[in-house]
Design an enzyme around this catalytic site. Sequence first.
Site, PDB file in Angstrom:
ATOM      1  N   PHE A 139       2.675  -4.863 -11.854  1.00  0.00           N
ATOM      2  CA  PHE A 139       2.903  -3.468 -11.490  1.00  0.00           C
ATOM      3  C   PHE A 139       4.242  -3.352 -10.791  1.00  0.00           C
ATOM      4  CE2 PHE A 139       2.802   0.267  -8.771  1.00  0.00           C
ATOM      5  CZ  PHE A 139       2.450   1.241  -9.685  1.00  0.00           C
ATOM      6  N   ASP A 224       9.541  -9.137  -7.357  1.00  0.00           N
ATOM      7  CA  ASP A 224       9.103  -7.848  -6.836  1.00  0.00           C
ATOM      8  C   ASP A 224       8.154  -8.131  -5.679  1.00  0.00           C
ATOM      9  OD1 ASP A 224       7.821  -5.485  -6.207  1.00  0.00           O
ATOM     10  OD2 ASP A 224       7.574  -4.829  -8.288  1.00  0.00           O
ATOM     11  N   LYS A 253       6.823  -1.311   0.567  1.00  0.00           N
ATOM     12  CA  LYS A 253       5.610  -0.826   1.238  1.00  0.00           C
ATOM     13  C   LYS A 253       5.593  -0.978   2.767  1.00  0.00           C
ATOM     14  CE  LYS A 253       2.293  -0.543  -2.503  1.00  0.00           C
ATOM     15  NZ  LYS A 253       2.846  -0.901  -3.820  1.00  0.00           N
TER      16      LYS A 253
HETATM   17  C1  LIG Z   1       3.505  -0.336  -4.956  1.00  0.00           C
HETATM   18  C2  LIG Z   1       4.337  -1.217  -5.781  1.00  0.00           C
HETATM   19  C3  LIG Z   1       5.478  -0.743  -6.448  1.00  0.00           C
HETATM   20  C4  LIG Z   1       5.843   0.719  -6.496  1.00  0.00           C
HETATM   21  O1  LIG Z   1       6.168   1.249  -5.234  1.00  0.00           O
HETATM   22  P1  LIG Z   1       6.339   2.837  -5.091  1.00  0.00           P
HETATM   23  O2  LIG Z   1       6.813   2.990  -3.669  1.00  0.00           O
HETATM   24  O3  LIG Z   1       5.015   3.463  -5.357  1.00  0.00           O
HETATM   25  O4  LIG Z   1       7.376   3.263  -6.069  1.00  0.00           O
HETATM   26  C5  LIG Z   1       6.273  -1.646  -7.123  1.00  0.00           C
HETATM   27  N1  LIG Z   1       5.958  -2.949  -7.164  1.00  0.00           N
HETATM   28  C6  LIG Z   1       4.875  -3.446  -6.540  1.00  0.00           C
HETATM   29  C7  LIG Z   1       4.594  -4.919  -6.599  1.00  0.00           C
HETATM   30  C8  LIG Z   1       4.012  -2.598  -5.836  1.00  0.00           C
HETATM   31  O5  LIG Z   1       2.916  -3.086  -5.249  1.00  0.00           O
END
Ligand SMILES: *Cc1c(COP(=O)(O)O)cnc(C)c1O
Length: 403
Positions: A139, A224, A253
């Site tokens: 994700f 990521d 986050k």
């Molecule tokens: C939550 C998340 C995102 C997206 O973050 P947003 O602030 O909602 O755009 C991207 N990568 C990972 C691994 C995430 O957990």
Amino acid sequence: MSTTADLVALAGRVMTPNYAPAPLVFARGEGVWLHDTEGKAYLDFAAGIAVSALGHAHPALVRALTEQARSVLHVSNLWLNEPALRLAERLTGLSFADRVYFGNSGAEANEAAFKLARRYMRLVRGEDRYGFICMEKSFHGRTWAAITATGQAKYHEGFAPLVPGFSHVPFNDLAAVEAAIEPTTCAIVVEPLQGEGGVLPAAPGYLAGLRKLCDAHGILLIFDEVQTGVGRTGRWFGHEHAGVTPDIMTLAKGLAGGVPISAMVCTEAVAQGFAPGAHASTFGGNPLACRAGLAVVDTIEAEDLVGNTDRLGALLQAGLTSLEDRPGVIMARGQGLLQGLVVDTEVLDRGAVVAEARRLGLLVTLAGYDTIRLSPPLVVGRAHVEQAVELLGAAIDAVAGGK
Ligand SMILES: *Cc1c(COP(=O)(O)O)cnc(C)c1O
């Protein structure tokens, strides 16, 4: 004050229908606790999806935000601002990275990473490399390139054509990555622990194997760490568990404890892919968000919240493992305070478990197709963890008992 029913009705009229919020309105929070407008208290093991790193209303964060709001909230990147520079200095000091770009969300940080990787390959290395190898069940956010990178079909539905140049291979399968590498491959994109995909950590040796493949083929490695970064896994950054570093890492986050911010950090060499005007964000790195980020990073250090996360993560995982004797519970897995309870959805309705937990005063979230995720604030204590495991066990028993 409006009733919850009034607000549910209002949401149904004025909001676009892309969310399905539970009928719950919070009046205030303190530490690991949230209080709804009807006076009920909840142990917050959701933390706004692994965001509220310092819990709610932490005095250091409240003070930083208040002071910054009194001086200057926003100036744009046309001028310097010290909170952004100091936060960048802290992030480079704590990680492999030499350079920092600030955005406002995880997806934006990933967009910046993808754009930087392609531009670096073409303008610095002079190679026409544009392909990204991404992982199934990953994700990466909801912008167009981010959903394209995301390896879950449900996020693509209705949005084709997607962005060209992205391919997917199974997570934790080194041979599949090696087979997917082409002369045009630009970067490999991976979460050190898949969060939304179901709280699934990288297998031992996997990230090191990716690093080796990248070095052998002249490919960039992008981690990521939007969910796993900034202490969440019991290390400052999730990849420290594997002892290898990427070329680019994205954070968001937990970084500012609930104030919108993201960061894309990278090595000195890769940073040269950007030049003035190559990429930008109006809000990115604004003084308010960066001051909040500084307060979070300083507090994590001052209160040893990385150590706390490592210790209490182990306690939480042990507690969840003790629930494995319940019908429909398959296993506990995760790192630090990012833990998942994998269930057999044929036997146990995990949505019902989450709803029952909420009724009992515990907030948890779903991840992937079969996982209940626990991601409390990093300030959580032993008693909170024990209580959460007890409440989750009770919720599972109630659902399994056909209540
Ligand atoms: C939550 C998340 C995102 C997206 O973050 P947003 O602030 O909602 O755009 C991207 N990568 C990972 C691994 C995430 O957990």
